[in-house]
Design a protein around this motif. Structure first.
Motif, mmCIF file in Angstrom:
data_model
loop_
_atom_site.group_PDB
_atom_site.id
_atom_site.type_symbol
_atom_site.label_atom_id
_atom_site.label_comp_id
_atom_site.label_asym_id
_atom_site.label_seq_id
_atom_site.Cartn_x
_atom_site.Cartn_y
_atom_site.Cartn_z
ATOM 1 N N LYS A 18 50.965 43.498 30.676
ATOM 2 C CA LYS A 18 50.014 42.841 29.784
ATOM 3 C C LYS A 18 50.036 43.478 28.395
ATOM 4 O O LYS A 18 50.044 42.773 27.373
ATOM 5 C CB LYS A 18 48.600 42.921 30.368
ATOM 6 N N SER A 19 50.076 44.803 28.343
ATOM 7 C CA SER A 19 50.098 45.503 27.055
ATOM 8 C C SER A 19 51.369 45.183 26.270
ATOM 9 O O SER A 19 51.320 44.968 25.043
ATOM 10 C CB SER A 19 50.001 47.023 27.274
ATOM 11 N N LEU A 20 52.496 45.136 26.943
ATOM 12 C CA LEU A 20 53.759 44.833 26.272
ATOM 13 C C LEU A 20 53.791 43.385 25.778
ATOM 14 O O LEU A 20 54.295 43.103 24.687
ATOM 15 C CB LEU A 20 54.937 45.090 27.225
ATOM 16 N N GLU A 21 53.242 42.489 26.574
ATOM 17 C CA GLU A 21 53.213 41.076 26.164
ATOM 18 C C GLU A 21 52.331 40.883 24.932
ATOM 19 O O GLU A 21 52.631 40.038 24.080
ATOM 20 C CB GLU A 21 52.730 40.218 27.326
ATOM 21 N N LEU A 22 51.255 41.672 24.825
ATOM 22 C CA LEU A 22 50.402 41.600 23.635
ATOM 23 C C LEU A 22 51.135 42.064 22.385
ATOM 24 O O LEU A 22 50.776 41.688 21.269
ATOM 25 C CB LEU A 22 49.140 42.448 23.842
ATOM 26 N N GLU A 23 52.186 42.871 22.582
ATOM 27 C CA GLU A 23 53.014 43.326 21.461
ATOM 28 C C GLU A 23 54.130 42.335 21.143
ATOM 29 O O GLU A 23 54.924 42.565 20.226
ATOM 30 C CB GLU A 23 53.630 44.698 21.789
ATOM 31 N N GLY A 24 54.206 41.256 21.917
ATOM 32 C CA GLY A 24 55.203 40.226 21.648
ATOM 33 C C GLY A 24 56.469 40.316 22.469
ATOM 34 O O GLY A 24 57.420 39.560 22.247
ATOM 35 N N ILE A 75 64.161 53.883 29.029
ATOM 36 C CA ILE A 75 63.156 54.953 29.061
ATOM 37 C C ILE A 75 62.803 55.181 30.520
ATOM 38 O O ILE A 75 62.414 54.246 31.227
ATOM 39 C CB ILE A 75 61.883 54.583 28.271
ATOM 40 N N MET A 76 62.945 56.414 30.991
ATOM 41 C CA MET A 76 62.666 56.726 32.382
ATOM 42 C C MET A 76 61.258 57.287 32.549
ATOM 43 O O MET A 76 60.757 58.009 31.680
ATOM 44 C CB MET A 76 63.701 57.706 32.932
ATOM 45 N N LEU A 77 60.636 56.921 33.663
ATOM 46 C CA LEU A 77 59.294 57.406 33.998
ATOM 47 C C LEU A 77 59.390 58.333 35.201
ATOM 48 O O LEU A 77 60.072 58.018 36.179
ATOM 49 C CB LEU A 77 58.374 56.231 34.330
ATOM 50 N N PRO A 101 50.719 60.734 34.408
ATOM 51 C CA PRO A 101 50.233 59.530 33.706
ATOM 52 C C PRO A 101 50.542 59.645 32.221
ATOM 53 O O PRO A 101 50.573 60.750 31.667
ATOM 54 C CB PRO A 101 48.736 59.552 33.970
ATOM 55 N N PHE A 102 50.789 58.522 31.557
ATOM 56 C CA PHE A 102 51.134 58.541 30.148
ATOM 57 C C PHE A 102 50.246 57.571 29.382
ATOM 58 O O PHE A 102 49.601 56.693 29.955
ATOM 59 C CB PHE A 102 52.612 58.185 29.939
ATOM 60 N N ASN A 103 50.245 57.733 28.069
ATOM 61 C CA ASN A 103 49.482 56.854 27.200
ATOM 62 C C ASN A 103 50.332 55.623 26.877
ATOM 63 O O ASN A 103 51.455 55.747 26.379
ATOM 64 C CB ASN A 103 49.112 57.598 25.908
ATOM 65 N N THR A 104 49.792 54.442 27.157
ATOM 66 C CA THR A 104 50.551 53.208 26.952
ATOM 67 C C THR A 104 50.966 53.034 25.499
ATOM 68 O O THR A 104 52.076 52.587 25.202
ATOM 69 C CB THR A 104 49.724 51.985 27.395
ATOM 70 N N GLU A 106 51.662 55.358 23.400
ATOM 71 C CA GLU A 106 52.786 56.255 23.117
ATOM 72 C C GLU A 106 54.085 55.645 23.627
ATOM 73 O O GLU A 106 55.124 55.713 22.956
ATOM 74 C CB GLU A 106 52.568 57.629 23.757
ATOM 75 N N LEU A 107 54.033 55.029 24.814
ATOM 76 C CA LEU A 107 55.226 54.392 25.357
ATOM 77 C C LEU A 107 55.702 53.269 24.436
ATOM 78 O O LEU A 107 56.901 53.157 24.130
ATOM 79 C CB LEU A 107 54.942 53.834 26.755
ATOM 80 N N ILE A 108 54.777 52.444 23.981
ATOM 81 C CA ILE A 108 55.132 51.334 23.084
ATOM 82 C C ILE A 108 55.708 51.877 21.776
ATOM 83 O O ILE A 108 56.675 51.322 21.228
ATOM 84 C CB ILE A 108 53.907 50.437 22.831
ATOM 85 N N THR A 109 55.145 52.970 21.287
ATOM 86 C CA THR A 109 55.664 53.587 20.061
ATOM 87 C C THR A 109 57.096 54.055 20.256
ATOM 88 O O THR A 109 57.955 53.856 19.382
ATOM 89 C CB THR A 109 54.783 54.780 19.644
#
Length: 227
Positions: A18-24, A75-77, A101-104, A106-109
């Motif tokens: 959902k977060s990635l889709e909001l970024e397009g 990017i590996m988790l 756990p990571f900050n979403t 930060e991942l998008i950045t």
């Protein structure tokens, strides 16, 4: 950009999607390694977020198999803050890693940083077309009569070097130094890679039209291929 998100944690996948889709971004999902491979075969994936701990095929193995065929950013988790996991991931070809756990945000950045880096490189990575063969250097994709070929990293690098220097003969030592960036220990290593590459791009590998041999010297890409 088409992103493949591979993780077996359902809630994480749903939230991150959902977060990635909001970024397009166009987001494809897979919950195990085999499902991820199927998606990669069917969809035009341009970026991969890959968990290490996966069922059926683990993330490390999957990363290695992806790198043998394509050069998509990864990017590996990892669920544990283990330097060995991070080092192995980077050695296998991952571009970056994050510990759960990571900050979403930060991942998008980090995704956008890698995107910008690729976009800046694009003027230096043209498309080469010669006869029925087309090489897209930016996307690291090769097509023969519009059918995509799957090359290993070394095969692609060899073809890229030869096709952008059509007619120039490279010795085995030169090829090894330029592609492997280390002293050559066995000349047969180059011959094996050239043979495998010919089997993929040539109509008849025993009578190659693209990659020619200069006996006693080395290999070159034929500059006289008819368009």
């Amino acid at each position: 950009m088409n992103v493949l998100l591979v993780d077996d944690e359902v809630l994480l996948v749903k939230g991150l999607k959902k977060s990635l889709e909001l970024e397009g971004y166009q987001v494809y999902t897979a919950y195990d390694g085999r499902e991820a491979l199927v998606t990669l075969e069917k969809e035009p994936i341009e970026f991969i977020i890959l968990d290490i701990m996966l069922p059926k095929i683990d993330g490390m193995t999957l990363c290695k198999r992806i790198r043998e065929k394509m050069d998509i950013p990864i990017i590996m988790l990892t669920a544990k803050d283990d330097d060995i996991d991070k080092i192995l991931g980077l050695e296998l070809g991952a571009d970056d890693y994050m510990t759960k756990p990571f900050n979403t945000r930060e991942l998008i950045t980090r995704i956008k940083v890698i995107q910008r880096r690729l976009e800046k490189q694009s003027p230096n990575f043209p498309i080469y077309s010669t006869g029925p063969l087309t090489l897209n250097a930016l996307e690291r994709r090769v097509f023969l009569k519009e059918k995509e070929l799957y090359l290993t990293m070394r095969e692609f690098d060899l073809l890229y070097l030869l096709i952008k220097n059509k007619g120039q003969v490279f010795s085995r030592d030169e090829l090894f130094d330029l592609i492997w960036n280390e002293p050559m220990l066995d000349t047969r290593n180059i011959d094996v890679h050239i043979r495998n590459l010919r089997e993929k791009i040539e109509e008849n590998s025993s009578q190659p039209k693209f990659i020619k041999t200069k006996w006693g010297v080395g290999y070159y890409f034929n500059k006289d291929i008819e368009e």
